[in-house]
Design a protein around this motif. Structure first.
Motif, short mmCIF file in Angstrom:
data_model
loop_
_atom_site.label_atom_id
_atom_site.label_comp_id
_atom_site.label_asym_id
_atom_site.label_seq_id
_atom_site.Cartn_x
_atom_site.Cartn_y
_atom_site.Cartn_z
N GLY A 133 0.70 -1.32 -0.10
CA GLY A 133 -0.21 -0.02 0.03
C GLY A 133 0.97 1.14 -0.03
N ARG A 134 2.03 1.08 -0.53
CA ARG A 134 2.90 2.17 -0.70
C ARG A 134 3.55 2.90 0.80
N ASP A 135 3.53 2.04 1.86
CA ASP A 135 3.86 2.23 3.15
C ASP A 135 5.52 1.95 3.12
N GLY A 136 6.27 3.12 2.90
CA GLY A 136 7.82 2.85 2.67
C GLY A 136 8.34 2.34 4.02
N LEU A 137 7.71 2.56 5.02
CA LEU A 137 8.41 2.22 6.65
C LEU A 137 8.25 0.76 6.43
N ALA A 138 7.03 0.13 6.02
CA ALA A 138 7.00 -1.23 6.12
C ALA A 138 7.90 -1.91 5.04
N VAL A 139 8.06 -1.30 4.01
CA VAL A 139 8.95 -1.91 2.91
C VAL A 139 10.45 -1.94 3.73
N LYS A 140 10.69 -0.82 4.26
CA LYS A 140 12.09 -0.57 4.83
C LYS A 140 12.30 -1.92 6.04
N GLU A 141 11.38 -2.23 6.91
CA GLU A 141 11.50 -2.99 7.83
C GLU A 141 11.51 -4.35 7.29
N LEU A 142 10.86 -4.62 6.09
CA LEU A 142 10.85 -6.00 5.54
C LEU A 142 11.99 -6.37 4.88
N LEU A 143 12.89 -5.32 4.30
CA LEU A 143 14.00 -5.34 3.71
C LEU A 143 15.28 -5.60 4.71
N GLU A 144 15.14 -4.79 5.65
CA GLU A 144 16.14 -5.07 6.83
C GLU A 144 16.11 -6.36 7.48
N ASN A 145 14.77 -7.07 7.54
CA ASN A 145 14.88 -8.33 8.20
C ASN A 145 15.25 -9.37 7.01
N ALA A 146 15.05 -9.04 5.82
CA ALA A 146 15.58 -9.85 4.56
C ALA A 146 16.87 -9.97 4.42
N SER A 147 17.69 -8.99 4.97
CA SER A 147 19.19 -9.04 5.22
C SER A 147 19.80 -10.15 6.30
#
Length: 466
Positions: free
Chosen positions: A326-340
């Motif tokens: 839903g174009r929630d940038g903070l949610a994307v940031k958290e997801l990709l930080e976890n993916a690392s």
């Protein structure tokens, strides 16, 4: 039109700044705040247009605040005049309702030419206007580098440094880059894999102090929005050639970095009827594992016969995740930080939303070679290994045989003779006339360790105004 970051913490920018910035300062990728949308009636009116006119109609809304109409038309005319086929992206039929769109008729024989021949012109135009100089730092798994070099070697305001994984691109791919001996062209072979090169580029965009404030870094990788923008056009082109928009289309896209197929996703959002997008990958199948099982997890990168897809960190996938959240940038940031740190999944309803449009398949080297051989025996038509993966994935995942299935032909088979030989065929793909002497040309490149500081020091010492 304004552009926003997929991680939600960078200011919105206009086209010029997005073109020159590449990665957003918060580590995200820029996407348009909103997309132009075309009605079926408007798309229908574009039937029969030359490719350059179609490209203007689709792309100009993205750039109009920065570039006058006449100047942009001139850039497009110059860009696609360099292609060896008048149709620019001709379609070849393999079977009933099954097609390959040849995207390798540009000067470096790969689909990257569609965007990168234009990108060089856009960069020089904007830098001239601003009286600035840019240092391009790019990573390539094979085709981006040569297309970027070809697009930028005549630029007056650009120095270009392309990183490729040492001994992990085909000889033709390497020579296409390393035999361009312009003063502003620098090839660096990194003792590592493509993901190492790409990570080095991303980290350098985050801290450009090694340039001493005398120039800015610019991106040619598909993190640069202008690359995606130019790739949207050929989805419309193929559809219009085969009866669209009055019938829906399906596309199979060989992809490692997700940029080319993301352009198809945008084409659908802009109004083009597309019923299915097939993500075609090789053994480096992080995208397939996510799309088939909702698990995003990095594995060890493997070397394959389709080196342009030997990628495990798919940068542009972040752009799709941004929409799915839903174009929630903070949610994307958290997801990709976890993916690392380890495997991640997204909420089931978000994943199912993606699955409405996307399917995927992973194709190993054995199946790739079998497809090259099969298609040649059926049609006397030679596929490169990446396009073969696309064809195999299309045939595996196809939902409806009455809907035209178009595989994006991403590279000329002459770039990958080893795969042709391994397929058991005795036919040898010939390089086009303008590259016939490629193996006799002088090469120039520098081999460096997989060390960001060492690479940055090399760039700082070798760009034009250093």
């Amino acid at each position: 039109m304004r552009y926003i970051s997929t991680r939600g913490e960078a200011p919105a920018l206009g086209f010029e700044d997005v073109l020159l910035t590449g990665l957003a300062p918060d580590g995200g990728l820029y996407v348009p705040e909103s997309l132009p949308h075309f009605s079926l009636e408007e798309i229908r009116s574009w039937r029969g247009l030359p490719y350059t006119q179609l490209a203007f109609n689709i792309m100009y809304p993205f750039v109009e605040e920065a570039i006058p109409e006449a100047d942009f038309r001139h850039m497009l005319d110059e860009t696609y005049a360099a292609f060896a086929h008048k149709a620019v992206a001709p379609l070849v039929q393999l079977d009933t309702n099954e097609w390959v769109m040849e995207l390798f008729r540009g000067p470096t024989l790969a689909f990257k030419d569609f965007a990168l021949q234009l990108l060089g012109r856009l960069l020089d135009y904007v830098l001239e206007k601003r009286q600035e100089h840019a240092v391009i730092m790019g990573a390539t798994s094979g085709d981006t580098g040569s297309a970027a070099i070809e697009g930028c070697r005549h630029c007056e305001h650009v120095d270009i440094f392309i990183l490729h994984p040492y001994q992990r691109v085909s000889e033709v791919q390497r020579r296409q880059m390393t035999t361009v001996l312009g003063d502003n062209v620098h090839n660096i072979a990194i003792k590592g894999n493509f993901d190492d090169c790409q990570r080095m580029v991303k980290e350098s965009f985050g801290d450009q102090s090694f340039l001493g404030g005398k120039a800015r870094l610019a991106a040619v990788n598909s993190i640069n929005w202008a690359r995606i923008m130019a790739q949207i056009v050929y989805y419309f082109h193929a559809s219009l050639a085969l009866g669209g928009p009055d019938r829906s289309m399906a596309f199979s896209v060989p992809t490692g970095n997700f940029g080319d197929i993301f352009a198809g996703y945008l084409a659908k959002k802009m109004g083009l009827p597309i019923s299915q997008l097939v993500i075609a990958t090789n053994r480096n199948d992080i995208l397939h594992r996510f799309m088939s099982g909702n698990k995003y997890e990095q594995h060890q990168l493997e070397h394959t016969l389709s080196p342009s897809m030997d990628i495990m960190v798919s940068s542009n996938f972040e752009r799709l995740l941004f929409d799915l959240h839903g174009r929630d940038g903070l949610a994307v940031k958290e997801l990709l930080e976890n993916a690392s740190k380890g495997p991640v999944s997204i909420e089931d309803y978000r994943w199912k939303q993606a699955r409405k449009l996307f399917d995927s398949a992973a194709v190993d080297d054995k199946a790739t070679c079998a497809t090259i051989r099969e298609v040649y025996e059926q049609n006397e038509y030679l596929l490169d290994p990446h396009t073969a993966i696309g064809v195999r994935a299309a045939r595996t995942c196809r939902r409806d045989v009455e809907i035209p299935m178009i595989t994006l032909g991403t590279a000329h088979p002459a770039k990958f003779p080893d795969a042709i030989t391994e397929s058991g065929l005795t036919v040898k793909p010939e390089l086009p006339a303008h590259m016939a002497d490629l193996f006799e040309r002088e090469e120039r490149y520098t081999v460096l360790d997989n060390d960001r500081a060492g690479v940055q020091d090399f760039i700082a010492k070798h760009w034009k105004n250093a």
